[in-house]
Scaffold this active site. Sequence first.
Site, PDB file in Angstrom:
ATOM      1  N   ARG A   1      36.420  40.479  42.828  1.00  0.00           N
ATOM      2  CA  ARG A   1      37.365  40.245  41.730  1.00  0.00           C
ATOM      3  C   ARG A   1      38.330  41.411  41.468  1.00  0.00           C
ATOM      4  O   ARG A   1      39.531  41.182  41.276  1.00  0.00           O
ATOM      5  CB  ARG A   1      36.638  39.862  40.438  1.00  0.00           C
ATOM      6  CG  ARG A   1      35.774  38.608  40.550  1.00  0.00           C
ATOM      7  CD  ARG A   1      35.347  38.057  39.200  1.00  0.00           C
ATOM      8  NE  ARG A   1      36.459  37.461  38.492  1.00  0.00           N
ATOM      9  CZ  ARG A   1      37.149  38.043  37.553  1.00  0.00           C
ATOM     10  NH1 ARG A   1      36.803  39.245  37.132  1.00  0.00           N
ATOM     11  NH2 ARG A   1      38.176  37.451  36.988  1.00  0.00           N
TER      12      ARG A   1
ATOM     13  N   CYS B   1      35.585  49.016  55.026  1.00  0.00           N
ATOM     14  CA  CYS B   1      36.757  49.661  55.631  1.00  0.00           C
ATOM     15  C   CYS B   1      38.059  48.988  55.220  1.00  0.00           C
ATOM     16  O   CYS B   1      38.735  48.339  56.035  1.00  0.00           O
ATOM     17  CB  CYS B   1      36.623  49.646  57.143  1.00  0.00           C
ATOM     18  SG  CYS B   1      35.265  50.691  57.642  1.00  0.00           S
ATOM     19  N   GLU B   2      38.394  49.091  53.979  1.00  0.00           N
ATOM     20  CA  GLU B   2      39.651  48.538  53.441  1.00  0.00           C
ATOM     21  C   GLU B   2      40.040  49.403  52.255  1.00  0.00           C
ATOM     22  O   GLU B   2      39.177  49.727  51.418  1.00  0.00           O
ATOM     23  CB  GLU B   2      39.435  47.123  52.879  1.00  0.00           C
ATOM     24  CG  GLU B   2      39.012  46.103  53.867  1.00  0.00           C
ATOM     25  CD  GLU B   2      40.073  45.040  54.150  1.00  0.00           C
ATOM     26  OE1 GLU B   2      41.179  45.113  53.584  1.00  0.00           O
ATOM     27  OE2 GLU B   2      39.756  44.157  54.942  1.00  0.00           O
TER      28      GLU B   2
ATOM     29  N   GLY C   1      32.501  27.347  33.303  1.00  0.00           N
ATOM     30  CA  GLY C   1      31.826  28.136  34.325  1.00  0.00           C
ATOM     31  C   GLY C   1      31.610  29.540  33.787  1.00  0.00           C
ATOM     32  O   GLY C   1      30.549  29.914  33.294  1.00  0.00           O
TER      33      GLY C   1
HETATM   34  N1  LLP Z   1      36.779  22.916  36.505  1.00  0.00           N
HETATM   35  C1  LLP Z   1      37.585  23.043  37.562  1.00  0.00           C
HETATM   36  C2  LLP Z   1      38.205  21.843  38.138  1.00  0.00           C
HETATM   37  C3  LLP Z   1      37.820  24.312  38.127  1.00  0.00           C
HETATM   38  O1  LLP Z   1      38.622  24.422  39.177  1.00  0.00           O
HETATM   39  C4  LLP Z   1      37.208  25.455  37.561  1.00  0.00           C
HETATM   40  C5  LLP Z   1      37.425  26.784  38.109  1.00  0.00           C
HETATM   41  C6  LLP Z   1      36.350  25.274  36.445  1.00  0.00           C
HETATM   42  C7  LLP Z   1      36.179  23.991  35.941  1.00  0.00           C
HETATM   43  C8  LLP Z   1      35.647  26.412  35.772  1.00  0.00           C
HETATM   44  O2  LLP Z   1      36.522  27.319  35.198  1.00  0.00           O
HETATM   45  P1  LLP Z   1      35.965  28.511  34.299  1.00  0.00           P
HETATM   46  O3  LLP Z   1      35.349  27.898  33.056  1.00  0.00           O
HETATM   47  O4  LLP Z   1      34.958  29.252  35.078  1.00  0.00           O
HETATM   48  O5  LLP Z   1      37.169  29.308  34.009  1.00  0.00           O
HETATM   49  N2  LLP Z   1      37.514  33.119  41.192  1.00  0.00           N
HETATM   50  C9  LLP Z   1      38.303  33.205  39.987  1.00  0.00           C
HETATM   51  C10 LLP Z   1      38.207  31.976  39.137  1.00  0.00           C
HETATM   52  C11 LLP Z   1      38.508  30.693  39.876  1.00  0.00           C
HETATM   53  C12 LLP Z   1      38.358  29.474  39.016  1.00  0.00           C
HETATM   54  C13 LLP Z   1      38.359  28.234  39.853  1.00  0.00           C
HETATM   55  N3  LLP Z   1      38.205  27.024  39.112  1.00  0.00           N
HETATM   56  C14 LLP Z   1      37.894  34.469  39.218  1.00  0.00           C
HETATM   57  O6  LLP Z   1      37.024  35.202  39.689  1.00  0.00           O
HETATM   58  O7  LLP Z   1      38.451  34.780  38.171  1.00  0.00           O
END
Ligand code: LLP
Length: 427
Positions: free
Chosen positions: A326, A356-357, A289
């Site tokens: 984030r 407002c936080e 991702g």
């Molecule tokens: N596959 C699964 C099953 C996942 O749960 C996730 C991310 C990915 C792939 C992709 O991971 P990446 O390659 O993007 O690291 N909101 C958080 C990150 C949450 C990730 C959730 N799962 C942030 O902003 O750092």
Amino acid sequence: MSHRFGFSKGCLHAEEVSVSELASKYGTPLYVYSENTIRNNYSSLAKNISAIDDTMICYAVKANGLLAILKLMAELGSGFDVTSAGELQRVLKAGGRAERCTFVGVGKTREEIELGLRRGVYTFNVESEDELWLINDVAASLRKIAPFSVRVNPDVDAKTHKKITTGKAENKFGINYERVLDLYKKAASYKNIRPRGVQIHIGSQITETGPFVAALQKMIPLVLQLRDHHKIEFFDIGGGVGISYRDALASSSTSWWGKNTQHITLQKYALEVTPLVKDLGLKILFEPGRSIVGQAGILVTQVLYIKHAGRKVYTIVDAGMNDLIRPTLYEAYHEIVPVKKQNRKTHVTDVVGPVCESGDYFAQGRQMPEVRAGELLAVMSAGAYGSSMASNYNARPRPAEVFVAGSSHRLVRKRESFSDLVRGETF
Ligand code: LLP
């Protein structure tokens, strides 16, 4: 994982387009994406894993599910990791194919399972026994056979932030390593499910290769048993490759990765994991991702006021924690740069939004060049988990979003209006 943002004649550019021009045309706060950065990151991953005969990259939609991004990914040949009916529908709307989607997530509802089955997803990644039996029931009622893959919790430390680590026994994700074989055995007696693969995902923003290697080494004996006794066809090794949030602008030059030899790159990652999985005789799935879109997006915001309060200086901007959560949710660092380089001295300031936080900040105690009201700042590396986690808190419309490719740009999501905010409400 380099990107196409950089300074030309003192002005920040997204590819060949000046960011100030984009801000005057589309307003602020504004998400700006570089299409060629996304293309390059995808191709770089595809190239670096090409030693494996059979692969499928399933872009993790949760990182950024903009239709424009999904359409681009589908054109590039990507599959998708979807985590809800909504994400699956987004993929289909953008021209992606269900048979290239893995349906993941710990809490799929009956309706979501039904949609996945009707559309024909490639696999359901199963995270609990109860879920597997429900999938069997739903499949029976639709007279279908559901393909499944268990998400294994390998109990490996991903060495990342506690809120985004997923592969430790105490996390809610996956099924205990020790229980997995028995579950496949038990599943063999259910008529409407069929094992197709097995999956892991140990966390996100992982900045070294060690945890990936440790998880794979632990998994391989189990994977081989599943291949030999349960005829699985794929091993999905998840996502999680981190990006550098520091010196984001220096990374537009090719020398940057050289300076940060400790930091993971898609190339380093691929170099270490490929040899471990290429001879398993299985299709290998990747679910990246952040490493695809993280550095491909920035959040552009206008300075509203500079407030001096005792010894503190607050730079108050028009974007807020609802647009990019984030920094406050994960204490995440994002580089912040003035869109126009000026010859000003630096000072220490908190960059805060209008919400407002007290947690509404993009940076605290940051040493950066002085800016004035009306000027623009860019919050870098905001392409992943920025827009996709944005909300309407404080009744704030979500920002407009723009795609840049070379010297052209186009609006890919309109700024929300008040009527968007109250749609569906009655009184
Ligand atoms: N596959 C699964 C099953 C996942 O749960 C996730 C991310 C990915 C792939 C992709 O991971 P990446 O390659 O993007 O690291 N909101 C958080 C990150 C949450 C990730 C959730 N799962 C942030 O902003 O750092």
